[in-house]
Design a protein around this motif. Structure first.
Motif, PDB file in Angstrom:
ATOM      1  N   SER A 160       0.869  -1.192   0.000  1.00 55.01           N
ATOM      2  CA  SER A 160       0.000   0.000   0.000  1.00 55.01           C
ATOM      3  C   SER A 160       0.898   1.232   0.000  1.00 55.01           C
ATOM      4  O   SER A 160       2.109   1.127   0.252  1.00 55.01           O
ATOM      5  N   GLY A 161       0.299   2.376  -0.259  1.00 53.33           N
ATOM      6  CA  GLY A 161       1.093   3.613  -0.276  1.00 53.33           C
ATOM      7  C   GLY A 161       0.171   4.807  -0.395  1.00 53.33           C
ATOM      8  O   GLY A 161      -0.805   4.752  -1.145  1.00 53.33           O
ATOM      9  N   TYR A 173      -5.080   1.810 -14.039  1.00 56.08           N
ATOM     10  CA  TYR A 173      -4.837   2.030 -12.606  1.00 56.08           C
ATOM     11  C   TYR A 173      -3.725   1.055 -12.243  1.00 56.08           C
ATOM     12  O   TYR A 173      -3.896  -0.173 -12.370  1.00 56.08           O
ATOM     13  N   VAL A 174      -2.573   1.565 -11.825  1.00 58.60           N
ATOM     14  CA  VAL A 174      -1.439   0.660 -11.630  1.00 58.60           C
ATOM     15  C   VAL A 174      -0.648   1.070 -10.386  1.00 58.60           C
ATOM     16  O   VAL A 174      -0.535   2.262 -10.077  1.00 58.60           O
ATOM     17  N   GLY A 175      -0.153   0.050  -9.655  1.00 56.80           N
ATOM     18  CA  GLY A 175       0.645   0.344  -8.452  1.00 56.80           C
ATOM     19  C   GLY A 175       0.424  -0.683  -7.371  1.00 56.80           C
ATOM     20  O   GLY A 175       0.282  -1.889  -7.658  1.00 56.80           O
ATOM     21  N   SER A 176       0.394  -0.238  -6.117  1.00 58.99           N
ATOM     22  CA  SER A 176       0.245  -1.134  -4.967  1.00 58.99           C
ATOM     23  C   SER A 176      -1.065  -1.906  -5.030  1.00 58.99           C
ATOM     24  O   SER A 176      -2.125  -1.324  -5.329  1.00 58.99           O
ATOM     25  N   TYR A 184      -3.951  11.303   1.750  1.00 57.13           N
ATOM     26  CA  TYR A 184      -2.937  10.936   0.749  1.00 57.13           C
ATOM     27  C   TYR A 184      -2.222  12.194   0.254  1.00 57.13           C
ATOM     28  O   TYR A 184      -2.729  13.319   0.392  1.00 57.13           O
ATOM     29  N   SER A 185      -1.050  11.961  -0.345  1.00 57.05           N
ATOM     30  CA  SER A 185      -0.342  13.061  -1.028  1.00 57.05           C
ATOM     31  C   SER A 185      -0.513  12.910  -2.524  1.00 57.05           C
ATOM     32  O   SER A 185      -0.491  11.785  -3.042  1.00 57.05           O
ATOM     33  N   ALA A 186      -0.636  14.028  -3.218  1.00 57.21           N
ATOM     34  CA  ALA A 186      -0.752  14.013  -4.686  1.00 57.21           C
ATOM     35  C   ALA A 186       0.629  14.254  -5.299  1.00 57.21           C
ATOM     36  O   ALA A 186       1.372  15.125  -4.846  1.00 57.21           O
TER      37      ALA A 186
END
Ligand code: P6P
Length: 348
Positions: free
Chosen positions: A219-220, A331-334, A254-256
């Motif tokens: 996660s992140g 949509y890609v990532g954790s 969250y941070s953008a």
């Protein structure tokens, strides 16, 4: 994880590829193709780093098949990539973001791989010296690529059928990677055995192994979307986006982070965790990014690093292509972050 080693125990991309070939993970033909791609990336990296000096910023004055203004370096990078692949003698067909249709390579000696690439992604950032990158995917050469072709096909039909029939990301995508032209020139590669990171040592012009078997954090709290499109997104996505801004139990929203270069935004997401997204919207019904040479390679890399690549509802690598330049939402990532947005999009 950074690779602990003595200062002279250096593994270059060349030696790493030879080790994979000796281990039977890839064949000699693939080794040559990947080596020719790394050469193209070194050349492009040098052109990008000196663009303002050699008057290579700005537009070429033409538009590509995507209807986008081609930058001078878009055109040059495409030529560099194509020439390196042709001279490798191991590619049968090449498909580029900058070419209207796939190109059959007459000079192919053997191997006949199908290589798809975006030679300079994020090129609108060149004039401001912000990170850009080259993205590539290598699909297996397959005889059935002409299945369903009509009588007396044109060369364009042959190459289009070749790409669409062969480039089934989930089954025929053998290798994928990108080269990021940033504060360092970083070559990221997977051949299906994890994700490896090589950093260009300008002292002697070699890509040196600096990270192996990268793992995306599960996660992140970094999200990377162009929120300028918020008004065009459907309500479920808006709800997801709004939820990221609530402090929640951790007390921190969250941070953008968004630089407008897929390669840079993806590389940070892969190393730090979080999610990169380019959703469909009211104007772009399938989003902006192209399946074959942007979404599929990035999704393959993400999965190899323990992450996820989705179009919001399904695995990108399960999408069957219908044409070379088709677009899909990404949509890609954790894993947890991609699954979170999928839940919002599936909610009634
Ligand atoms: P927007 C660059 O043109 C690109 O293909 C990706 O590299 C980048 O993530 C995206 O488009 C940026 O698009 O619409 O946010 O400027």
């Amino acid at each position: 994880k950074p690779r602990a080693r003595s200062s002279y125990d250096i593994i270059t991309l060349t030696t790493w590829l030879l080790k994979q070939e000796q281990a039977g993970v890839i064949d000699g033909e693939m080794t040559i193709v990947l080596s020719s791609i790394s050469t193209a990336c070194k050349q492009i990296g040098s052109l990008v780093q000196r663009a303002p000096i050699s008057n290579l910023t700005g537009v070429q004055g033409a538009t590509n098949v995507q209807g986008e203004d081609q930058k001078k370096l878009d055109v040059i990078s495409n030529e560099v990539f194509s020439n390196c692949l042709r001279s490798s003698g191991r590619t049968g067909v090449i498909a580029s973001e900058e070419e209207d249709v796939p190109v059959a390579v007459e000079e192919s000696y053997s191997g006949n791989y199908i290589v798809v690439f975006d030679p300079l992604d994020g090129s609108s950032n060149i004039d401001a010296a912000v990170s850009t990158g080259s993205i590539f995917g290598i699909y297996s050469p397959a005889d059935e690529c002409l299945a369903g072709i009509g009588d007396n096909p044109t060369l364009d039909e042959v190459t289009q059928m070749c790409v669409v029939n062969v480039c089934q990301p989930g089954t025929n995508l053998l290798a994928a990677g990108y080269c990021m032209y940033s504060s360092s020139i970083i070559f990221v590669l997977t051949i299906g055995t994890g994700v490896y990171v090589f950093t260009l040592d300008p002292m002697y012009g070699e890509f040196v192994l600096t990270q192996e078997k990268v793992q995306i954090p599960k996660s992140g709290k970094i999200y990377s979307f162009n929120e300028g499109n918020y008004a065009l997104w459907d309500d479920k996505l808006k709800k997801y986006m709004d939820s990221l801004k609530e402090p929640g139990t951790s007390g921190k929203p969250y941070s953008a982070r968004y630089i407008g270069s897929l390669v840079g935004d993806f590389h940070r997401t892969m190393l730090y965790g979080g999610i990169y997204g380019y959703p469909r919207d009211a104007k772009s019904k399938n989003g902006k990014l192209r399946l074959l040479y942007e979404c599929a390679p990035m999704s393959f890399i993400a999965e190899q690093a323990g992450g996820k690549g989705s179009d919001g509802h399904q695995r990108v690598l399960d999408i069957m292509p219908t044409e070379v330049h088709q677009r899909v939402p990404l949509y890609v990532g954790s894993v947890e972050e991609v699954e979170k947005v999928e839940k919002f999009l599936a909610s009634d």
